[in-house]
Design an enzyme around this catalytic site. Structure first.
Site, PDB file in Angstrom:
ATOM      1  N   ILE A  60       0.877  -1.166   0.000  1.00 55.82           N
ATOM      2  CA  ILE A  60       0.000   0.000   0.000  1.00 55.82           C
ATOM      3  C   ILE A  60       0.913   1.213   0.000  1.00 55.82           C
ATOM      4  O   ILE A  60       1.826   1.315   0.826  1.00 55.82           O
ATOM      5  CB  ILE A  60      -0.951  -0.003   1.209  1.00 55.82           C
ATOM      6  CG1 ILE A  60      -1.838   1.261   1.234  1.00 55.82           C
ATOM      7  CG2 ILE A  60      -0.218  -0.176   2.514  1.00 55.82           C
ATOM      8  CD1 ILE A  60      -2.901   1.230   2.332  1.00 55.82           C
ATOM      9  N   SER A  61       0.743   2.106  -0.949  1.00 57.22           N
ATOM     10  CA  SER A  61       1.655   3.244  -1.093  1.00 57.22           C
ATOM     11  C   SER A  61       1.579   4.167   0.116  1.00 57.22           C
ATOM     12  O   SER A  61       0.559   4.237   0.805  1.00 57.22           O
ATOM     13  CB  SER A  61       1.306   4.047  -2.355  1.00 57.22           C
ATOM     14  OG  SER A  61       1.528   3.279  -3.511  1.00 57.22           O
ATOM     15  N   GLN A  62       2.673   4.881   0.350  1.00 54.34           N
ATOM     16  CA  GLN A  62       2.673   5.847   1.452  1.00 54.34           C
ATOM     17  C   GLN A  62       1.646   6.936   1.175  1.00 54.34           C
ATOM     18  O   GLN A  62       1.351   7.266   0.020  1.00 54.34           O
ATOM     19  CB  GLN A  62       4.060   6.452   1.632  1.00 54.34           C
ATOM     20  CG  GLN A  62       4.485   7.419   0.545  1.00 54.34           C
ATOM     21  CD  GLN A  62       5.932   7.831   0.678  1.00 54.34           C
ATOM     22  OE1 GLN A  62       6.817   7.217   0.101  1.00 54.34           O
ATOM     23  NE2 GLN A  62       6.172   8.878   1.442  1.00 54.34           N
TER      24      GLN A  62
END
Length: 214
Positions: A60-62
């Protein structure tokens, strides 16, 4: 745990302080509950300024990258968006809060199934359509799109996605192998203009390129 306060602090320190200015994007980032999209062992880290591992070796991207890519798309309430890489569905939810329609493609069946349940049954989003498939091909039957967001990095820009971008449309995509850059591609009068935004580090895009999932 006070997740609402954590989201507020995330927006202030990670997003506003790093140049995210779109008020609609900031409002959505305050609203969407990132802790519902991470694995149980990462719940306490849900609002930290970092990507997190999810199932099947994906991430999950920052929050900053999610907000940045969303802001680059310049969405409106009438926008039709194609997302490549549903993953856990966090970016999908952010897009669905801002756009009229989101068409999301995921290549891993387990991720596609769990994200669909989370987004439609648990969170009750009604403006998202899901497809299991290779993101390199996009979703031609619903093209053209006002915006396209790619959440994994191909070695080269998939031209099918560029072709599915509508007039005036914007495509945000990480591209590269060892070294990756986030690109913004804009289509005007049938011509495309490409802008390099920043360096990034995404999982590789799998599919026709033959690249494996990490």
């Amino acid at each position: 745990m006070d997740y609402a306060t954590q989201r507020q602090e995330m927006v202030q320190h990670q997003l506003e302080n790093r140049g995210i200015r779109n008020p609609q994007v900031l409002a959505v980032m305050r609203k969407v509950k990132r802790h519902l999209f991470v694995t149980p062992e990462n719940v306490n880290a849900a609002y930290q300024d970092s990507p997190l591992r999810i199932a099947y070796g994906q991430t999950i991207s920052q929050p900053y990258i999610v907000a940045l890519m969303t802001e680059l798309l310049a969405l409106t309430p009438t926008s039709k968006v194609l997302e490549i890489g549903t993953g856990c569905g966090y970016q999908t939810a952010v897009l669905a809060e801002l756009a009229a329609e989101v068409y999301s493609v995921e290549i891993l069946p387990e991720l596609a199934d769990s994200a669909k349940v989370r987004l439609t049954e648990t969170l009750n989003y009604q403006n998202i359509r899901f497809k299991l498939g290779d993101g390199h091909y996009g979703w031609q039957e619903h093209a053209p799109y006002d915006a396209i967001l790619v959440a994994a990095a191909p070695k080269e820009i998939p031209q099918r996605l560029v072709h599915q971008l509508g007039e005036g449309g914007r495509l945000a995509i990480p591209v590269g192998d060892i070294v990756q850059h986030l690109l913004l591609i804009q289509k005007t009068a049938g011509e495309t203009e490409t802008q390099t935004v920043t360096g990034v580090n995404f999982v590789p895009m799998t599919g026709v390129s033959g690249r494996r999932a990490l």
